[in-house]
Scaffold this motif. Sequence first.
Motif, PDB file in Angstrom:
ATOM      1  N   ASP A 285       0.844  -1.195   0.000  1.00  0.00           N
ATOM      2  CA  ASP A 285       0.000   0.000   0.000  1.00  0.00           C
ATOM      3  C   ASP A 285       0.881   1.247   0.000  1.00  0.00           C
ATOM      4  N   THR A 286       0.258   2.394  -0.210  1.00  0.00           N
ATOM      5  CA  THR A 286       1.025   3.622  -0.421  1.00  0.00           C
ATOM      6  C   THR A 286       1.978   3.908   0.739  1.00  0.00           C
ATOM      7  N   MET A 287       1.530   3.621   1.971  1.00  0.00           N
ATOM      8  CA  MET A 287       2.394   3.892   3.125  1.00  0.00           C
ATOM      9  C   MET A 287       3.651   3.050   3.054  1.00  0.00           C
ATOM     10  N   SER A 288       3.490   1.761   2.736  1.00  0.00           N
ATOM     11  CA  SER A 288       4.656   0.884   2.740  1.00  0.00           C
ATOM     12  C   SER A 288       5.643   1.243   1.638  1.00  0.00           C
ATOM     13  N   ILE A 289       5.113   1.780   0.528  1.00  0.00           N
ATOM     14  CA  ILE A 289       6.014   2.107  -0.564  1.00  0.00           C
ATOM     15  C   ILE A 289       6.905   3.276  -0.179  1.00  0.00           C
ATOM     16  N   ASN A 290       6.326   4.249   0.567  1.00  0.00           N
ATOM     17  CA  ASN A 290       7.083   5.460   0.863  1.00  0.00           C
ATOM     18  C   ASN A 290       7.853   5.370   2.152  1.00  0.00           C
TER      19      ASN A 290
ATOM     20  N   TYR B 111      11.234   4.132   4.398  1.00  0.00           N
ATOM     21  CA  TYR B 111      12.632   3.732   4.253  1.00  0.00           C
ATOM     22  C   TYR B 111      13.019   2.969   5.490  1.00  0.00           C
ATOM     23  N   PRO B 112      13.742   1.865   5.490  1.00  0.00           N
ATOM     24  CA  PRO B 112      14.189   1.199   4.274  1.00  0.00           C
ATOM     25  C   PRO B 112      13.041   0.431   3.603  1.00  0.00           C
ATOM     26  N   PRO B 113      13.043   0.341   2.282  1.00  0.00           N
ATOM     27  CA  PRO B 113      11.936  -0.317   1.586  1.00  0.00           C
ATOM     28  C   PRO B 113      11.855  -1.786   1.984  1.00  0.00           C
ATOM     29  N   GLU B 114      10.630  -2.271   2.184  1.00  0.00           N
ATOM     30  CA  GLU B 114      10.445  -3.642   2.640  1.00  0.00           C
ATOM     31  C   GLU B 114      10.760  -4.585   1.495  1.00  0.00           C
ATOM     32  N   LEU B 115      11.555  -5.615   1.802  1.00  0.00           N
ATOM     33  CA  LEU B 115      11.863  -6.597   0.768  1.00  0.00           C
ATOM     34  C   LEU B 115      10.691  -7.541   0.558  1.00  0.00           C
ATOM     35  N   TRP B 116       9.783  -7.544   1.505  1.00  0.00           N
ATOM     36  CA  TRP B 116       8.600  -8.382   1.399  1.00  0.00           C
ATOM     37  C   TRP B 116       7.469  -7.590   2.033  1.00  0.00           C
ATOM     38  N   PRO B 117       6.318  -7.468   1.369  1.00  0.00           N
ATOM     39  CA  PRO B 117       5.289  -6.587   1.932  1.00  0.00           C
ATOM     40  C   PRO B 117       4.766  -7.112   3.274  1.00  0.00           C
ATOM     41  N   HIS B 118       4.850  -6.259   4.295  1.00  0.00           N
ATOM     42  CA  HIS B 118       4.357  -6.676   5.606  1.00  0.00           C
ATOM     43  C   HIS B 118       2.842  -6.647   5.656  1.00  0.00           C
TER      44      HIS B 118
ATOM     45  N   THR C 167      -1.569  -5.963   0.077  1.00  0.00           N
ATOM     46  CA  THR C 167      -2.883  -5.419  -0.206  1.00  0.00           C
ATOM     47  C   THR C 167      -3.230  -5.618  -1.668  1.00  0.00           C
ATOM     48  N   LEU C 168      -4.516  -5.722  -1.935  1.00  0.00           N
ATOM     49  CA  LEU C 168      -4.947  -5.804  -3.328  1.00  0.00           C
ATOM     50  C   LEU C 168      -5.510  -4.475  -3.804  1.00  0.00           C
ATOM     51  N   ASP C 169      -5.329  -3.428  -2.974  1.00  0.00           N
ATOM     52  CA  ASP C 169      -5.910  -2.128  -3.341  1.00  0.00           C
ATOM     53  C   ASP C 169      -5.381  -1.628  -4.672  1.00  0.00           C
ATOM     54  N   THR C 170      -4.071  -1.855  -4.890  1.00  0.00           N
ATOM     55  CA  THR C 170      -3.490  -1.365  -6.139  1.00  0.00           C
ATOM     56  C   THR C 170      -4.178  -2.003  -7.334  1.00  0.00           C
ATOM     57  N   TYR C 171      -4.432  -3.323  -7.239  1.00  0.00           N
ATOM     58  CA  TYR C 171      -5.086  -3.990  -8.355  1.00  0.00           C
ATOM     59  C   TYR C 171      -6.519  -3.523  -8.511  1.00  0.00           C
ATOM     60  N   LYS C 172      -7.197  -3.340  -7.382  1.00  0.00           N
ATOM     61  CA  LYS C 172      -8.581  -2.839  -7.485  1.00  0.00           C
ATOM     62  C   LYS C 172      -8.573  -1.488  -8.164  1.00  0.00           C
ATOM     63  N   LYS C 173      -7.529  -0.687  -7.836  1.00  0.00           N
ATOM     64  CA  LYS C 173      -7.479   0.658  -8.409  1.00  0.00           C
ATOM     65  C   LYS C 173      -7.323   0.608  -9.921  1.00  0.00           C
TER      66      LYS C 173
ATOM     67  N   ASP D  13       2.389   7.222  -8.535  1.00  0.00           N
ATOM     68  CA  ASP D  13       1.674   6.167  -7.809  1.00  0.00           C
ATOM     69  C   ASP D  13       2.234   4.813  -8.207  1.00  0.00           C
ATOM     70  N   TYR D  14       3.437   4.513  -7.740  1.00  0.00           N
ATOM     71  CA  TYR D  14       4.144   3.344  -8.248  1.00  0.00           C
ATOM     72  C   TYR D  14       3.473   2.041  -7.893  1.00  0.00           C
ATOM     73  N   GLY D  15       2.732   2.013  -6.780  1.00  0.00           N
ATOM     74  CA  GLY D  15       2.031   0.779  -6.454  1.00  0.00           C
ATOM     75  C   GLY D  15       1.102   0.377  -7.584  1.00  0.00           C
ATOM     76  N   SER D  16       0.287   1.320  -8.032  1.00  0.00           N
ATOM     77  CA  SER D  16      -0.650   1.005  -9.110  1.00  0.00           C
ATOM     78  C   SER D  16       0.069   0.775 -10.424  1.00  0.00           C
ATOM     79  N   ILE D  17       1.124   1.571 -10.668  1.00  0.00           N
ATOM     80  CA  ILE D  17       1.846   1.402 -11.933  1.00  0.00           C
ATOM     81  C   ILE D  17       2.447   0.004 -11.991  1.00  0.00           C
ATOM     82  N   MET D  18       2.999  -0.440 -10.864  1.00  0.00           N
ATOM     83  CA  MET D  18       3.575  -1.777 -10.867  1.00  0.00           C
ATOM     84  C   MET D  18       2.481  -2.835 -11.015  1.00  0.00           C
ATOM     85  N   ALA D  19       1.324  -2.581 -10.375  1.00  0.00           N
ATOM     86  CA  ALA D  19       0.229  -3.550 -10.511  1.00  0.00           C
ATOM     87  C   ALA D  19      -0.184  -3.671 -11.973  1.00  0.00           C
TER      88      ALA D  19
END
Lengths: 303, 297
Positions: free
Chosen positions: B58-63, B65-72, B75-81, B260-266
Amino acid sequence: MQKSAKESVGTRFKYNIKNYGWCYVFIAIPVLLFCIFTIYPIIMAFVMSFQEYNVMESKWVGLQNYKTVFGSPIFWKAMKNTIIYTVGTVPVNILIAFIMSVLIFPLGKRGQTFFKSAFYLPAVTSGVVTSLVWLWMFDPQETGFFNAIMKAMGFPTHMWLASSNTALFSLMFMTYLGGHGSAIILYLASLGNIPKSLYEAADIDHASWFSKVKNITWPMLKPTTLYLLIIGIIDSFQVFMASYIMTQGGPNFSTTTIAYLIFQHAFEEFNFGLASAESFILGVIIVVISVIQFKFLSSDVEY
Amino acid sequence: MQNVMQSNEDYEKQYEARERKRKIMHIVGRVLVFTILIIWAIFTFWPFYWMVVTSFKDTMSINVYPPELWPHNPTLDTYKKIFAEANVWRWTLNSFIISCTQTVTDVILAAMAGYAFAKLKFPGRNKIFWTMLCTMMIPSEITLIPLYILVINKFNLGNTYAALIIPGMVGIGHIFLMKQYMGGLPSTLIDAGRIDGCSEWRIFWKIIMPMSKPGLAVLAIFEFVGTWNSFFWPLLVTNESNMRTIQVGLSSFKFEHMQDYGSIMACSVFAALPMVILFLALQKYFLKGITVGAIKG
């Protein structure tokens, strides 16, 4: 069978249709498409390069477009960028692919297939996807992958794509980690054709691994290397995607390649005449380089 | 005598020690090579792993530091978006339609022309073939500009399936490949067919095509993937979101949702997934096809 000239054309035509009719049916559609969508555009592009051609009107201007192109500093910068990109990616990637193929080859059938698939997989994703992923990885904030590493190592974050001295190199770096798949597959196929007796002879002389690669493998793979070099240069001279998606030619034209410049002139400024002139210059360069490569570099290649 | 026998045993022991050392070095070498290759493969795959991981953050996790190597918090919000805000299904459908159509036409037309150039003799055969082949060297930039004017202005086919499909209906390189491939088919069967009174058309469909299945399969796969991933021409001829292909749509999505890299990556994952699945299912044909035509003999 000797007939007069007037008769023979007509009867020859009928003879051809009667005997070879089917052959022409088989090639009819491709040849028709070829004429409409390849031959006619080439002629049209050539004519347009001597015109000032906007969306609706056209005006003959002779060599004006070519003069504008050669006099434009942006064109020369684009040329320089394209050459740097080519020199910095094609030989490097061929070398990487060569080394990896030499390492993969002794692994036997299953190992080879596994690595062939693994290294070819990225090629199946489109250039758009690859460019977007790398755009994200080069993100200037500390959350971008490379900047996260920089920060973790204690260095300040860097604007990889927004700084004119690293932008072009970043685009080049993208290729080092990616598209070796097909080159590796080609090399592996050629490696299989090298007679084992050569290696056995070298073993008798106690040759080291490195010297075997240098004196047997590399020369025997020269046809493949030449093919990859020609194709690689042709492709890298037409690089467009990364500039379009990631940097839009900037900053300060440092990632403007010739193909991107042509795109801008044709489809953003709608200056078709100028763009046609540029595209013809690009075409001539590519053809000349390919012919030179083929003639000079293949002289000592055995088929 | 005693001394000589002892030195023989010594020699044997030394020989065995050397052989053991050689075998160990051999295994060490193999392990080293394997490790290097695996590490390089990880480097190659890393960008795509990063893409997938980012698409589930989700947007919080993307922004952070340090970036998570695995999403804690996956979320599927990006795909829904992306499904809500962009025409993703329509884009995919468009890509599917033009890829299927071009694959079918390309395979049939290239096989027909390749067969004619390879096995049939007719006046002008060589001239026509070499003319077509020589134009392959001409970079597409030259032809794309007049082609654009031709299709958009003169034929007025902007934003239509016709514009997307017809110029690419058959590739000259594919005709070349088919000619090479069919040149290797035995002519005896063709002659037998002619003696039995088969028309050329039937010979082609009943004899040649079944024999060419492997080559046709490879051609079909490469054409399908190539069309699915094509970007430049669809970009030029479509500006309506409804007619865009998935690649052009993805690019427009990026320009609309800049950071919005989460959605772009999705969206990127969604664009790349079909071809990845296709590749994994049909690896054999992909790998075989690359060497077709490029290696002599």
